[in-house]
Design an enzyme around this catalytic site. Structure first.
Site, PDB file in Angstrom:
ATOM      1  N   SER A 285       0.980  -1.225  -0.042  1.00  0.00           N
ATOM      2  CA  SER A 285      -0.121   0.137   0.053  1.00  0.00           C
ATOM      3  C   SER A 285       0.719   1.338  -0.113  1.00  0.00           C
ATOM      4  O   SER A 285       1.986   1.063   0.632  1.00  0.00           O
ATOM      5  CB  SER A 285      -0.999  -0.061   1.233  1.00  0.00           C
ATOM      6  OG  SER A 285      -1.387   1.093   1.338  1.00  0.00           O
ATOM      7  N   LYS A 291       0.774  -3.595   4.490  1.00  0.00           N
ATOM      8  CA  LYS A 291      -0.072  -4.194   3.562  1.00  0.00           C
ATOM      9  C   LYS A 291       0.591  -5.262   2.803  1.00  0.00           C
ATOM     10  O   LYS A 291       1.849  -5.140   2.506  1.00  0.00           O
ATOM     11  CB  LYS A 291      -0.835  -3.140   2.924  1.00  0.00           C
ATOM     12  CG  LYS A 291      -1.924  -2.494   3.583  1.00  0.00           C
ATOM     13  CD  LYS A 291      -2.899  -3.430   4.003  1.00  0.00           C
ATOM     14  CE  LYS A 291      -4.334  -2.778   3.677  1.00  0.00           C
ATOM     15  NZ  LYS A 291      -5.534  -3.947   3.528  1.00  0.00           N
ATOM     16  N   GLU A 298      -7.814 -10.758  -6.793  1.00  0.00           N
ATOM     17  CA  GLU A 298      -8.942  -9.872  -6.778  1.00  0.00           C
ATOM     18  C   GLU A 298      -9.128  -9.323  -8.300  1.00  0.00           C
ATOM     19  O   GLU A 298     -10.546  -9.095  -8.735  1.00  0.00           O
ATOM     20  CB  GLU A 298      -8.872  -8.422  -6.204  1.00  0.00           C
ATOM     21  CG  GLU A 298      -8.677  -8.586  -4.640  1.00  0.00           C
ATOM     22  CD  GLU A 298      -8.229  -7.457  -3.842  1.00  0.00           C
ATOM     23  OE1 GLU A 298      -8.940  -7.073  -3.183  1.00  0.00           O
ATOM     24  OE2 GLU A 298      -7.167  -7.342  -3.961  1.00  0.00           O
TER      25      GLU A 298
END
Ligand code: ARG
Length: 466
Positions: A285, A291, A298
């Site tokens: 991130s 992260k 996804e």
């Protein structure tokens, strides 16, 4: 895109026209940015056609040879990236013919004898899609192989099997992966069915009514690897159900991939931690340093929307379209090409993700022991060993779960006396069946989750996929 021929009326139909087309007309009409991807198929189709014209003595052998040589040269130019595309030359068919004229002169004008762009484009598109289907069937096979390899590695790794995303019964991770191998096998079957049904040759249907020239449709069909010439010229130029069928198979495959992708997101989620992707397939991130996001999974999950959208687009283009050809049909290729290149990407990414993910056996096994996952095993034991009906046993096991829940412990942490306070026939032997490992091991029915069954299925798949 370069401009050429703009001062002249269209060379293909200029006889009845005085002016050249408006820029806007050209803009909406041109399909070259899409059908340039069928250049190879267009030339292959033209070569088959011209050889047939020569063999049937509709043109001379020398003319057929000159045209064939010219077409082969154009194929080389396109392959090398030396071929120029012009907006006002509308589509790939006009590009090839215009270049052929530049190369071999007016004899190029004989190529289009006994043919129309309508049967030509239908042929090109079928050839293109046949190749795409073959490619995607091979990709599905690769993904199945990748899954079988990991299933073998994790044949006896236990994780909680879920229904409603709630702990249901322990399963083996190998078994879980093999479920996708089965789904993908049906996907390959659907792609293959679509390929079988599309493999008929429209060439020779001409504009819509066939031709008065004595052509040999069997010859071109054979030359292009089709099973047979299409039997109705109107159907040949008008049908795009073959593309819809291929798209529907692609949609279902994408939906199946999205489910595996979603599970990967779940397995790698914070608080679940069953799996981790390597740095190669994780993203960070820009603001949160901790992260480690599963973006690739996804995106595979999300691209299902795009592939489904392609199917919708083509359904709506074809809905209510009269026979025979309408220019609406030019809108058929873009969604199909986009859907198949997207599916290709998704399958390649899923192969990589399946190979990359590292599962944490300890965490999975620990989670499989929670949530009273072996309450069904307890009920089954009461049926087998204490002569209860399954309904009675279900009730007793439910009461024991309730007791454990009140005590804040697992089923295995209850004492024999506590269990007997609910059902006096329970014996100490019951504790053997309450571990998640033994629960999974006991499910040996055909197609069940027991490691033995998983190994049996893995061997079957290994044989089938080689
Ligand atoms: N570019 C056209 C298509 O993709 C080729 C066929 C044109 N036929 C016609 N009658 N205008 O459909």
């Amino acid at each position: 895109m370069a401009q050429k021929d703009n001062d002249k009326v269209n060379p293909l139909w200029g006889g009845r026209f005085k002016d050249s087309a408006d820029d806007l007309m050209q803009t909406i009409n041109a399909s070259i940015n899409i059908d340039r991807h069928m250049a190879k198929q267009d030339i292959t189709g033209s070569i088959a056609h011209v050889i047939m014209l020569g063999a049937c003595e509709i043109i001379t052998k020398a003319e057929a040879e000159a045209i064939t040589n010219g077409l082969q040269q154009i194929a080389v130019e396109i392959e090398a990236g030396d071929f120029e595309f012009f907006q006002e030359r509308e589509d790939i068919h006009m590009h090839v013919e215009a270049r052929l004229t530049e190369l071999i002169g007016s004899v190029a004008g004989k190529l289009h004898t006994a043919r129309s762009r309508n049967d030509q484009v239908a042929t090109d598109f079928r050839l293109w899609l046949r190749e795409a289907l073959d490619g995607q069937i091979a990709m599905v096979r690769k993904l199945q192989q990748a899954l079988v390899l990991r299933a073998e590695e994790y044949a006896d790794a236990i994780l909680p099997g879920l229904t409603h995303l709630q702990t249901a019964q322990p399963v083996t991770f190998g078994h879980h992966l093999l479920a996708y191998v089965e789904m993908l096998d049906r996907d390959a079957g659907r792609l293959f069915d679509a390929r079988k049904r599309l493999n008929e040759c429209p060439l020779g249907a001409a504009a819509l009514a066939g031709t008065a020239f004595a052509i040999d449709r069997q010859q071109t069909s054979d030359a292009l690897g089709f099973d047979q010439p299409m039997a109705n010229s109107l159907d040949a130029v008008s049908s795009r159900d073959f593309a819809l069928e291929a798209l529907s198979a692609a949609v279902i495959c994408a939906v199946n991939l999205s489910r595996l992708a979603d599970e990967m997101v779940y397995w790698t989620a914070t608080g679940i931690g069953f799996g981790t992707f390597s740095d190669k397939f994780s993203t960070g991130s820009s603001i949160m340093p901790q992260k480690r996001n599963p973006d690739a999974a996804e995106l595979v999950r999300a691209k299902t929307g795009r592939i489904t959208g392609a199917f919708q687009a083509l359904v709506l283009v074809l809905k209510g379209l009269p026979l025979a050809y309408s220019k609406d049909m030019q809108e058929d290729k873009e969604p199909v090409m986009d859907a198949f290149s997207t599916l290709d990407l998704c399958l390649r990414v899923m192969c990589a993700l399946v190979g990359d993910i590292q599962m944490n056996r300890e965490k999975m096994a620990l989670a499989a022991g929670g949530g009273f996952a072996t309450a069904t095993d307890l009920a089954d034991w009461l049926v087998r060993e204490a002569g209860k009906t399954f309904r009675e046993a279900h009730h007793i096991s439910g009461s024991i779960v309730k007791l454990a829940e009140e005590q804040g412990v697992d089923l295995t942490q209850l004492s024999l006396e506590q269990m007997q306070s609910i059902e006096s026939e329970i014996r100490g032997q019951v504790f053997d069946i309450l571990s998640p490992q033994n629960s999974a091991k006991s499910r040996t029915s055909y197609g069940g989750t027991a490691p033995d069954q998983v190994v049996y299925q893995i061997n079957k798949w290994k044989e089938r996929l080689t």
